[in-house]
Design a protein around this motif. Structure first.
Motif, PDB file in Angstrom:
ATOM      1  N   ALA A   9      18.485  10.715  -3.492  1.00 45.51           N
ATOM      2  CA  ALA A   9      17.130  10.459  -3.005  1.00 45.51           C
ATOM      3  C   ALA A   9      17.032   8.990  -2.598  1.00 45.51           C
ATOM      4  CB  ALA A   9      16.097  10.779  -4.081  1.00 45.51           C
ATOM      5  N   ASP A  10      16.341   8.750  -1.514  1.00 48.13           N
ATOM      6  CA  ASP A  10      16.159   7.395  -0.998  1.00 48.13           C
ATOM      7  C   ASP A  10      14.798   6.874  -1.433  1.00 48.13           C
ATOM      8  OD1 ASP A  10      15.772   5.089   0.505  1.00 48.13           O
ATOM      9  OD2 ASP A  10      16.529   5.970   2.362  1.00 48.13           O
ATOM     10  N   PRO A  11      14.761   5.744  -2.177  1.00 47.69           N
ATOM     11  CA  PRO A  11      13.462   5.244  -2.626  1.00 47.69           C
ATOM     12  C   PRO A  11      12.518   4.894  -1.481  1.00 47.69           C
ATOM     13  CG  PRO A  11      15.194   3.637  -3.086  1.00 47.69           C
ATOM     14  CD  PRO A  11      15.858   4.895  -2.604  1.00 47.69           C
ATOM     15  N   PHE A  12      13.062   4.603  -0.298  1.00 45.64           N
ATOM     16  CA  PHE A  12      12.225   4.265   0.845  1.00 45.64           C
ATOM     17  C   PHE A  12      11.578   5.500   1.473  1.00 45.64           C
ATOM     18  CE2 PHE A  12      15.294   0.737   0.637  1.00 45.64           C
ATOM     19  CZ  PHE A  12      14.395  -0.288   0.393  1.00 45.64           C
ATOM     20  N   GLU A  13      12.032   6.678   1.076  1.00 45.22           N
ATOM     21  CA  GLU A  13      11.452   7.916   1.590  1.00 45.22           C
ATOM     22  C   GLU A  13      10.484   8.562   0.603  1.00 45.22           C
ATOM     23  OE1 GLU A  13      14.491  10.510   3.087  1.00 45.22           O
ATOM     24  OE2 GLU A  13      15.283   8.971   4.415  1.00 45.22           O
ATOM     25  N   LEU A  14      10.274   7.908  -0.540  1.00 42.77           N
ATOM     26  CA  LEU A  14       9.304   8.423  -1.508  1.00 42.77           C
ATOM     27  C   LEU A  14       7.889   8.149  -0.992  1.00 42.77           C
ATOM     28  CD1 LEU A  14      11.023   7.264  -4.813  1.00 42.77           C
ATOM     29  CD2 LEU A  14      10.924   9.579  -3.864  1.00 42.77           C
ATOM     30  N   PRO A  15       6.912   8.866  -1.501  1.00 48.03           N
ATOM     31  CA  PRO A  15       5.535   8.664  -1.018  1.00 48.03           C
ATOM     32  C   PRO A  15       5.080   7.211  -1.171  1.00 48.03           C
ATOM     33  CG  PRO A  15       5.663  10.604  -2.416  1.00 48.03           C
ATOM     34  CD  PRO A  15       6.987   9.920  -2.511  1.00 48.03           C
ATOM     35  N   GLU A  16       4.356   6.737  -0.176  1.00 50.52           N
ATOM     36  CA  GLU A  16       3.880   5.356  -0.153  1.00 50.52           C
ATOM     37  C   GLU A  16       2.985   5.025  -1.350  1.00 50.52           C
ATOM     38  OE1 GLU A  16       1.066   2.599   2.658  1.00 50.52           O
ATOM     39  OE2 GLU A  16       2.267   4.132   3.625  1.00 50.52           O
ATOM     40  N   TRP A  17       2.229   6.004  -1.833  1.00 55.48           N
ATOM     41  CA  TRP A  17       1.286   5.742  -2.911  1.00 55.48           C
ATOM     42  C   TRP A  17       1.973   5.277  -4.197  1.00 55.48           C
ATOM     43  CZ3 TRP A  17       2.119   8.831  -7.103  1.00 55.48           C
ATOM     44  CH2 TRP A  17       2.651  10.096  -6.889  1.00 55.48           C
ATOM     45  N   LEU A  18       3.287   5.532  -4.350  1.00 61.16           N
ATOM     46  CA  LEU A  18       4.007   5.042  -5.528  1.00 61.16           C
ATOM     47  C   LEU A  18       4.016   3.518  -5.598  1.00 61.16           C
ATOM     48  CD1 LEU A  18       7.078   7.436  -5.729  1.00 61.16           C
ATOM     49  CD2 LEU A  18       5.152   7.314  -7.303  1.00 61.16           C
ATOM     50  N   GLY A  19       3.875   2.872  -4.451  1.00 62.20           N
ATOM     51  CA  GLY A  19       3.869   1.419  -4.408  1.00 62.20           C
ATOM     52  C   GLY A  19       2.484   0.813  -4.377  1.00 62.20           C
ATOM     53  N   LEU A  20       1.470   1.647  -4.499  1.00 60.84           N
ATOM     54  CA  LEU A  20       0.088   1.164  -4.415  1.00 60.84           C
ATOM     55  C   LEU A  20      -0.656   1.498  -5.696  1.00 60.84           C
ATOM     56  CD1 LEU A  20      -0.663   2.591  -0.866  1.00 60.84           C
ATOM     57  CD2 LEU A  20       0.052   0.260  -1.420  1.00 60.84           C
ATOM     58  N   GLY A  21      -1.136   0.520  -6.385  1.00 60.05           N
ATOM     59  CA  GLY A  21      -1.946   0.763  -7.572  1.00 60.05           C
ATOM     60  C   GLY A  21      -1.153   1.282  -8.758  1.00 60.05           C
ATOM     61  N   GLU A  22      -1.883   1.850  -9.708  1.00 60.40           N
ATOM     62  CA  GLU A  22      -1.302   2.325 -10.952  1.00 60.40           C
ATOM     63  C   GLU A  22      -0.790   3.755 -10.798  1.00 60.40           C
ATOM     64  OE1 GLU A  22      -3.585   3.085 -14.878  1.00 60.40           O
ATOM     65  OE2 GLU A  22      -2.995   0.950 -14.860  1.00 60.40           O
ATOM     66  N   VAL A  23       0.414   3.995 -11.312  1.00 61.08           N
ATOM     67  CA  VAL A  23       1.048   5.312 -11.249  1.00 61.08           C
ATOM     68  C   VAL A  23       1.307   5.773 -12.681  1.00 61.08           C
ATOM     69  CG1 VAL A  23       3.112   6.573 -10.532  1.00 61.08           C
ATOM     70  CG2 VAL A  23       2.138   4.838  -9.028  1.00 61.08           C
ATOM     71  N   GLU A  24       1.034   7.040 -12.950  1.00 65.21           N
ATOM     72  CA  GLU A  24       1.291   7.584 -14.282  1.00 65.21           C
ATOM     73  C   GLU A  24       2.409   8.601 -14.223  1.00 65.21           C
ATOM     74  OE1 GLU A  24      -1.003  10.473 -17.371  1.00 65.21           O
ATOM     75  OE2 GLU A  24      -2.088   8.682 -16.721  1.00 65.21           O
ATOM     76  N   TRP A  25       3.338   8.514 -15.186  1.00 64.57           N
ATOM     77  CA  TRP A  25       4.373   9.535 -15.345  1.00 64.57           C
ATOM     78  C   TRP A  25       4.084  10.257 -16.641  1.00 64.57           C
ATOM     79  CZ3 TRP A  25       8.714  10.303 -18.736  1.00 64.57           C
ATOM     80  CH2 TRP A  25       9.554  11.342 -18.338  1.00 64.57           C
ATOM     81  N   THR A  26       3.908  11.555 -16.561  1.00 64.13           N
ATOM     82  CA  THR A  26       3.594  12.384 -17.720  1.00 64.13           C
ATOM     83  C   THR A  26       4.683  13.425 -17.889  1.00 64.13           C
ATOM     84  OG1 THR A  26       1.248  12.111 -17.217  1.00 64.13           O
ATOM     85  CG2 THR A  26       1.831  13.877 -18.742  1.00 64.13           C
ATOM     86  N   THR A  27       5.168  13.561 -19.114  1.00 62.84           N
ATOM     87  CA  THR A  27       6.193  14.568 -19.383  1.00 62.84           C
ATOM     88  C   THR A  27       5.545  15.930 -19.593  1.00 62.84           C
ATOM     89  OG1 THR A  27       6.162  14.214 -21.768  1.00 62.84           O
ATOM     90  CG2 THR A  27       7.697  12.893 -20.493  1.00 62.84           C
ATOM     91  N   THR A  28       6.308  16.951 -19.312  1.00 61.92           N
ATOM     92  CA  THR A  28       5.876  18.308 -19.609  1.00 61.92           C
ATOM     93  C   THR A  28       6.719  18.895 -20.725  1.00 61.92           C
ATOM     94  OG1 THR A  28       7.289  19.162 -17.846  1.00 61.92           O
ATOM     95  CG2 THR A  28       4.992  18.721 -17.276  1.00 61.92           C
ATOM     96  N   ALA A  29       7.661  18.088 -21.249  1.00 61.48           N
ATOM     97  CA  ALA A  29       8.547  18.524 -22.329  1.00 61.48           C
ATOM     98  C   ALA A  29       8.826  17.318 -23.229  1.00 61.48           C
ATOM     99  CB  ALA A  29       9.846  19.060 -21.741  1.00 61.48           C
ATOM    100  N   PRO A  30       9.201  17.557 -24.479  1.00 63.37           N
ATOM    101  CA  PRO A  30       9.532  16.447 -25.377  1.00 63.37           C
ATOM    102  C   PRO A  30      10.731  15.639 -24.882  1.00 63.37           C
ATOM    103  CG  PRO A  30       9.248  18.493 -26.609  1.00 63.37           C
ATOM    104  CD  PRO A  30       9.254  18.846 -25.155  1.00 63.37           C
ATOM    105  N   VAL A  31      10.755  14.350 -25.223  1.00 59.72           N
ATOM    106  CA  VAL A  31      11.797  13.444 -24.759  1.00 59.72           C
ATOM    107  C   VAL A  31      12.973  13.358 -25.716  1.00 59.72           C
ATOM    108  CG1 VAL A  31      12.310  11.019 -24.255  1.00 59.72           C
ATOM    109  CG2 VAL A  31      10.240  12.052 -23.359  1.00 59.72           C
TER     110      VAL A  31
END
Length: 128
Positions: A9-31
């Motif tokens: 995956a190319d980080p430059f092709e990820l959605p632009e919103w990842l670089g704007l404001g606060e982003v949350e990563w939430t798990t759906t399974a235990p770590v």
């Protein structure tokens, strides 16, 4: 069991919103101790599936072939994280056999760096 479709995956092709404001990563399974953790990056109404994968896990199935394990270790050695697309999902491949909370947080810090934002803009919600 079918093998997953894996590509870089190319980080430059990820959605632009990842670089704007606060982003949350939430798990759906235990770590802790998992070989794979499914999760989702989100900002407001926008979201992107994003998983973590322990690149060296060999049981009960091999997580990544040698063609991907070596780049995962190389990226990590250079302070980066290998971004893959596994079956259409963004996946962060990290060295190791099992994920830990510390490894998870470091991988997400490196993702923030890859998309060019300060890590403090990423909020992480984990299932323990």
């Amino acid at each position: 069991m079918t093998r997953p479709v894996i590509g870089e995956a190319d980080p430059f092709e990820l959605p632009e919103w990842l670089g704007l404001g606060e982003v949350e990563w939430t798990t759906t399974a235990p770590v802790a101790g998992a070989g794979t953790v499914t999760g989702r990056l989100s900002q407001g109404t926008q979201s992107l599936p994003a998983d973590l994968l322990a690149a060296d896990r060999a049981y009960p199935v091999i997580s990544l072939g040698e063609e991907w394990r070596t780049p995962a270790h190389q990226a990590w050695t250079h302070g980066e994280v290998l971004l893959l697309e596994v079956d259409g999902r963004l996946t962060l491949a990290v060295p190791g056999h099992a994920l830990t909370v510390d490894l998870t947080l470091e991988a997400l810090r490196r993702l923030a760096r890859a998309v060019g934002v300060p890590p403090h803009r990423f909020v992480v919600a984990l299932r323990l």
